[in-house]
Design an enzyme around this catalytic site. Structure first.
Site, PDB file in Angstrom:
ATOM      1  NE  ARG A 172      66.552  26.546  -0.894  1.00 47.77           N
ATOM      2  CZ  ARG A 172      66.815  27.031   0.315  1.00 47.77           C
ATOM      3  NH1 ARG A 172      66.056  26.720   1.358  1.00 47.77           N
ATOM      4  NH2 ARG A 172      67.850  27.842   0.495  1.00 47.77           N
ATOM      5  CB  SER A 173      63.594  30.594   1.525  1.00 50.35           C
ATOM      6  OG  SER A 173      64.997  30.639   1.418  1.00 50.35           O
ATOM      7  CG  PHE A 226      60.457  26.229  12.123  1.00 55.22           C
ATOM      8  CD1 PHE A 226      59.842  25.030  12.452  1.00 55.22           C
ATOM      9  CD2 PHE A 226      61.747  26.458  12.580  1.00 55.22           C
ATOM     10  CE1 PHE A 226      60.498  24.085  13.230  1.00 55.22           C
ATOM     11  CE2 PHE A 226      62.419  25.527  13.357  1.00 55.22           C
ATOM     12  CZ  PHE A 226      61.787  24.333  13.691  1.00 55.22           C
ATOM     13  CB  SER A 242      74.828  29.548  16.502  1.00 54.69           C
ATOM     14  OG  SER A 242      75.025  30.087  15.210  1.00 54.69           O
ATOM     15  CD  GLU A 284      67.192  26.266   8.141  1.00 58.18           C
ATOM     16  OE1 GLU A 284      67.300  25.949   9.328  1.00 58.18           O
ATOM     17  OE2 GLU A 284      66.117  26.574   7.631  1.00 58.18           O
ATOM     18  N   GLY A 285      72.290  26.981  10.248  1.00 57.55           N
ATOM     19  CA  GLY A 285      73.629  26.646  10.714  1.00 57.55           C
ATOM     20  C   GLY A 285      74.702  27.372   9.936  1.00 57.55           C
TER      21      GLY A 285
END
Length: 413
Positions: free
Chosen positions: A119-120, A158, A167, A392-393
């Site tokens: 999925r990544s 990316f 962060s 992603e956070g």
């Protein structure tokens, strides 16, 4: 006109009577809330196609890939996923499928039910690299890169996170300076999925104009992407460092429509949405492994699924799993309607990944000692989700996003 009579206490409030010929369908342990009824036939067809592909191409091999710490067939898988229309599937034009947000979410769920690394691969390709080019690139950049990326012939990555800045991307040290009509980039990026196999890297750097995005083709002098090894999570995935040592790029390498953090943060929001669905795939696979095991493993003369404590665990896991899928579906419908806010994506990412990890841990207890074996998917999913929890956070960042939205007060600084 006389007032209508109130219903008697004995009979209770009146309700429309259901047609006597309509009976509810049998209870389905895989879909206890009947959530499939929310999906259109095309949604179900896309989901089932990807589920079949994952069962045939990933599940027979993923435990070995994970144990070896590699994804040796990543290029083949990328081309096959491109053939399925799974790469950049919610984008339109340039060979992209133009699918709905819900359909993209279903694909993420099925891929992560196989492995988070798969999925990544799709998330980084479509929701980060392709999305950045599609939204912020020039027509020439889109024509050059997107068709090949949609087909899986070109893999993208990316580059935002740095060794000392995760962060807080505003603190990035990677910088780009103009030199005549060219740009010269220097810096490092860390924990970059697909990095060492990418044909193009979307790299974010500080400039005198603000943070800008640059398209860096593989093989550009001064650019390298050494693979990161010795991971205990996302082992069936390619993770790399990006090193930029005075990388010279032409003027048309910059994404013209992205200036400032708005660019990379909007890409992250798109990727986080996929995680809301994907994490439920890992949770589902672990729950189903526990449910099946509970029906066959015998202790004290009967299957452990017949004991109260095991049933309590299964019931609690089913509640959180299907509540999470329902939340993902709700957010998908909002995205398709153009009404989804970043704070709502944080709501989904925070809840679903956190609950997915708890489902994996509880599933492991149902399997006992067998839960740590790669013969079962549970420990693999649990360790993968430790990375999904962070990227992603982090939990803390999404708590603060929601805290600011709820109070109107910024606690980030």
């Amino acid at each position: 006109m006389s007032a209508p009579s109130a219903p008697s206490a004995a009979s209770g409030p009146s309700a429309p009577a259901a047609p006597s010929s309509v009976k509810p369908p049998p209870f389905d342990p895989r879909d206890p809330l009947g959530l499939d009824d929310l999906l259109e036939p095309e949604d179900l067809a896309i989901r089932d196609t990807v589920r079949t592909w994952a069962a045939e191409r990933v599940l027979p091999h993923v435990a070995e890939w994970y144990e070896r710490g590699e994804l040796p067939v990543i290029r083949e898988l990328a081309r096959e996923l491109g053939g399925l229309g799974a790469l950049g599937m919610s984008l339109t034009g340039y060979g992209c499928a133009g699918a709905t947000a819900v359909q993209y979410g279903l694909v993420c769920l099925e891929l992560e039910a196989a492995d988070s690394g798969i999925r990544s691969l799709v998330s980084v390709q479509g929701s980060l690299a392709m999305y950045a080019i599609h939204r912020f690139g020039s027509k020439e950049q889109k024509r050059r890169w997107l068709p090949g990326m949609a087909a899986g012939e070109i893999i993208g990555c990316f580059g935002l996170t740095e060794p000392d800045h995760g962060s807080d991307p505003a603190g990035m040290r990677t910088h780009a300076k103009r030199d005549g009509s060219d740009w010269v980039l220097s810096g490092r990026k860390m924990w970059i999925t697909n990095g060492s196999v990418a044909g193009v890297a979307v790299v974010w750097a500080r400039t005198d104009e603000g943070i800008r995005g640059f398209l860096v083709p593989a093989g550009t002098p001064g650019f390298s992407a050494p693979e990161i090894t010795h991971k205990w999570s996302l082992r069936a995935s390619v993770t790399s460092e990006l090193v930029l040592d005075d990388v010279r790029l032409p003027a048309d390498a910059v994404l013209p429509e992205a200036i400032g953090l708005r660019g990379p943060l909007s890409c992250l929001s798109h990727a986080r949405y996929g995680i809301v669905w994907g994490s439920m795939g890992a949770a589902r696979a672990s729950f189903e492994a526990a449910l099946q095991y509970a029906g066959t493993r015998e202790q004290f003369g009967r299957p452990i699924g017949g004991f109260q404590l095991t049933q309590a665990k299964l019931a609690d896991m089913a509640l959180e799993l299907h509540k999470g899928i329902l939340l993902a579906h709700h957010l998908g419908r909002r995205m398709d309607a153009g009404r989804l806010r970043a704070e709502q994506i944080s709501f989904g990412k925070l809840n679903n990944v956190r609950e997915a990890i708890e489902i994996c841990r509880t599933s492991r207890t149902v399997l006992g000692a067998n839960g740590i074996s790669l013969e079962y998917p549970v420990m693999r999913h649990a360790t993968n989700l430790e990375s999904v929890l962070t990227y992603e956070g982090t939990v803390e960042m999404h708590q603060l996003v929601l805290g600011k939205a709820l109070t109107g007060l910024d606690a980030f600084r």
